[in-house]
Design a protein around this motif. Structure first.
Motif, short mmCIF file in Angstrom:
data_model
loop_
_atom_site.label_atom_id
_atom_site.label_comp_id
_atom_site.label_asym_id
_atom_site.label_seq_id
_atom_site.Cartn_x
_atom_site.Cartn_y
_atom_site.Cartn_z
N ARG A 150 0.58 -0.92 -0.11
CA ARG A 150 0.05 0.31 -0.09
C ARG A 150 0.81 1.01 -0.05
NH1 ARG A 150 -2.98 -2.64 3.69
NH2 ARG A 150 -2.19 -1.63 5.65
N GLN A 151 1.97 0.94 0.74
CA GLN A 151 2.84 2.39 0.94
C GLN A 151 3.37 2.36 -0.39
OE1 GLN A 151 5.48 1.05 3.54
NE2 GLN A 151 4.47 1.93 5.32
N HIS A 152 3.55 1.93 -0.93
CA HIS A 152 3.87 1.82 -2.94
C HIS A 152 3.16 2.46 -3.47
CE1 HIS A 152 8.77 1.09 -2.37
NE2 HIS A 152 8.06 -0.25 -1.39
N ARG A 153 1.89 2.52 -3.31
CA ARG A 153 0.15 1.94 -3.89
C ARG A 153 0.70 3.85 -4.84
NH1 ARG A 153 -4.19 4.36 -3.76
NH2 ARG A 153 -5.77 3.26 -5.32
N ALA A 154 1.01 4.34 -4.22
CA ALA A 154 1.38 5.92 -4.51
C ALA A 154 2.22 6.23 -5.80
CB ALA A 154 1.90 7.21 -3.18
N GLU A 155 3.27 5.58 -6.10
CA GLU A 155 4.57 5.39 -7.02
C GLU A 155 4.06 5.64 -8.42
OE1 GLU A 155 7.78 3.26 -6.07
OE2 GLU A 155 7.42 3.43 -4.31
N ILE A 156 2.69 4.72 -8.30
CA ILE A 156 2.12 4.20 -9.63
C ILE A 156 1.13 5.51 -10.62
CG2 ILE A 156 0.50 3.12 -10.43
CD1 ILE A 156 -0.32 1.14 -8.00
N SER A 157 1.91 5.24 -11.63
CA SER A 157 1.27 5.94 -12.64
C SER A 157 0.76 6.03 -13.72
CB SER A 157 2.71 6.86 -13.55
OG SER A 157 2.45 7.38 -14.62
N LEU A 158 -0.83 6.44 -13.61
CA LEU A 158 -1.90 5.64 -14.96
C LEU A 158 -1.55 5.60 -15.88
CD1 LEU A 158 -4.78 4.61 -12.86
CD2 LEU A 158 -3.22 3.33 -12.90
N ARG A 159 -0.83 7.03 -15.76
CA ARG A 159 -0.73 7.44 -17.30
C ARG A 159 0.61 6.56 -18.27
NH1 ARG A 159 -4.26 12.17 -17.49
NH2 ARG A 159 -4.67 12.94 -15.60
N CYS A 160 0.79 6.72 -17.57
CA CYS A 160 1.91 5.64 -18.24
C CYS A 160 1.07 4.63 -18.74
CB CYS A 160 3.31 4.64 -16.99
SG CYS A 160 4.15 3.31 -18.64
N PRO A 161 1.76 4.27 -20.72
CA PRO A 161 1.11 3.33 -21.43
C PRO A 161 1.13 1.74 -20.45
CG PRO A 161 2.30 4.25 -22.77
CD PRO A 161 1.99 4.46 -21.34
N ALA A 162 -0.25 0.88 -20.00
CA ALA A 162 -0.21 -0.18 -19.16
C ALA A 162 0.00 -0.90 -20.02
CB ALA A 162 -0.46 -0.22 -17.57
N GLY A 163 0.42 -2.56 -19.57
CA GLY A 163 0.28 -3.83 -20.22
C GLY A 163 -0.75 -4.80 -20.11
N VAL A 164 -1.43 -5.43 -18.53
CA VAL A 164 -1.95 -6.30 -19.28
C VAL A 164 -2.61 -5.87 -17.02
CG1 VAL A 164 -2.98 -8.82 -17.85
CG2 VAL A 164 -1.65 -8.54 -19.68
N ALA A 165 -4.18 -5.23 -17.00
CA ALA A 165 -4.55 -5.08 -15.83
C ALA A 165 -4.49 -5.89 -14.78
CB ALA A 165 -5.87 -3.98 -15.71
N ALA A 166 -3.40 -6.10 -13.93
CA ALA A 166 -3.79 -7.25 -13.15
C ALA A 166 -5.19 -8.03 -12.32
CB ALA A 166 -2.90 -7.00 -11.55
N SER A 167 -5.92 -6.91 -11.95
CA SER A 167 -7.11 -7.09 -11.72
C SER A 167 -8.66 -7.17 -12.75
CB SER A 167 -8.19 -6.85 -10.67
OG SER A 167 -7.95 -5.41 -10.91
N THR A 168 -8.54 -6.98 -14.53
CA THR A 168 -8.98 -6.29 -15.39
C THR A 168 -8.83 -7.01 -16.72
OG1 THR A 168 -6.89 -4.95 -16.22
CG2 THR A 168 -8.76 -3.77 -14.77
N PRO A 169 -9.54 -8.60 -17.10
CA PRO A 169 -9.80 -9.51 -17.63
C PRO A 169 -10.40 -8.46 -18.93
CG PRO A 169 -10.18 -10.87 -15.16
CD PRO A 169 -10.11 -8.97 -15.79
#
Length: 382
Positions: free
Chosen positions: A360-379
């Protein structure tokens, strides 16, 4: 009046949020099952194992539901939606007209040759009885549900084989590095892994793989996928495509909203359509729909999150996985670590293996504006 079709996590979260935010109008929840609203994640773990009685999986007590001041229409599935009239027709012939309709019908499991699946509490109880009386079980499906069922069955003392086309359990949801650790954990606990080959047939002899190998089985459990429960909406006029297509406000049409596993909406930060299949999203979307019904007019912009418990591992995933993964805390040898996923120099997601707080502490580092690969929970990401 507001009618919510779907009396599970997303639908109940929406109803409760409406009341909490001051909605005083008539409220009706329509559920296909006769059971009071219950939670689904415990089905493949605590209920299947027998650690919990089914009643413990209920989302709310009867008293709490009564205090919600909502009409519960259970065991009467919706069969038609009249969008212009904003009317829900049920199997028994009810016609429920409303100012706002919320669609939260979730998923239907894919099936194979009449073999058992696990979607409902009744499924879990039936499967438990069969597992307790079997010698060999084969779980067909190497995603979240299949891996959880295999782990639970093994803990019950059943000889279990996990079969699927991926190189390791949950490779799509965890990425290859962490999935290999999960494969090692399953193998160490006695789960026989037959991965990297598709199942082509289920017969009296067992499960036939495309390699020609036959896996003997007294019980075969199908857990290789599901689809949004939208069959009843085919003639509604709503836009359907891997779910109910919604705008960024989770609105499918004027006065019609969707939430939970069935909703596919425009994520403004990602700039694309997304459908999430996880418990956290169901609750968050239900709350977001309630706010927009009451005039908030806010885009739904979550960072995806899901968790799974298998044997000694409690795995928490935030954001999106990618092939590039770096351990930033702990180590696999310690059985506790945090992985950071990244692409093009930006963090797309984080995973905690027995380190939920640190993840959870590292969650703040995530950038959703980066072109992502597979969503961890998004079939259903697209």
């Amino acid at each position: 009046m507001t009618v919510i079709v779907g009396a599970s996590a997303a639908g109940l979260a929406c109803a409760e949020a409406l009341r909490r935010k001051g909605y005083t109008g008539p409220l009706t929840l329509v559920g296909a099952e006769s059971h009071l609203p219950y939670d689904r994640p415990p089905l493949s773990k605590q209920v299947l194992s027998g650690d919990w009685e089914p009643a413990r999986a209920r989302l709310r007590s009867a008293e709490a539901l009564s205090a919600l001041d909502a009409t519960l229409v259970l065991g009467d599935p919706a069969v038609h939606l009249d969008v212009p009239e904003r009317a829900v027709h049920t199997a028994s012939g009810r016609i429920l007209k409303a100012d706002n309709i919320v669609l939260a019908t979730g998923l239907r499991p894919l099936t194979l040759a009449g073999q058992p699946t696990l979607r409902t509490v009744d499924d879990a109880l039936t499967l438990r009885k069969r597992l307790l009386g079997c010698t060999n079980a084969v779980v067909v499906g190497d995603g979240v549900l299949g891996a959880e069922i295999a782990a639970t069955a093994r803990r019950m003392g059943v000889a279990v084989t996990l079969a699927g086309p991926q190189s390791a359990p949950m490779a799509l949801q965890l990425g290859p590095r962490v999935a290999s650790e999960l494969a090692s954990l399953h193998a160490a606990q006695g789960v026989s892994l037959r991965l990297g080959a598709a199942v082509t047939e289920v017969s009296e002899d067992g499960v036939l793989l495309e390699t020609g190998e036959v896996l003997p089985a007294d019980v075969v459990v199908v857990a290789f996928g599901s689809a949004p429960a939208t069959d009843w909406l085919q003639d509604s006029g709503l836009t359907l495509g891997n779910g109910i297509v919604c705008d960024s406000r989770l609105r499918a049409a004027e006065g019609i909203y969707a939430c939970g596993d069935v909703a596919r909406w425009h994520h403004e930060t990602l700039g694309r359509m997304v459908r999430l299949e996880n418990r956290t999203n169901a609750t968050e979307q239900g709350i977001a729909v309630a706010a927009n019904i009451l005039g908030a007019d806010e885009a739904f912009l979550p960072v995806p999150y899901f968790w799974t418990d298998q044997f000694s591992a409690k795995i928490h995933v935030h954001g999106f996985v990618s092939p590039d993964a770096t351990v930033v805390e702990g180590s696999a040898s310690e059985g506790r670590f945090v992985v950071r996923y990244h692409r093009d120099g930006a963090v797309t997601g984080v995973l905690g293996w027995n380190m939920p707080k640190q993840a959870r502490q590292h969650r703040a580092e995530i950038s959703l504006r980066c072109p992502a690969g597979v969503a961890a929970s998004t079939p259903g990401a697209a």
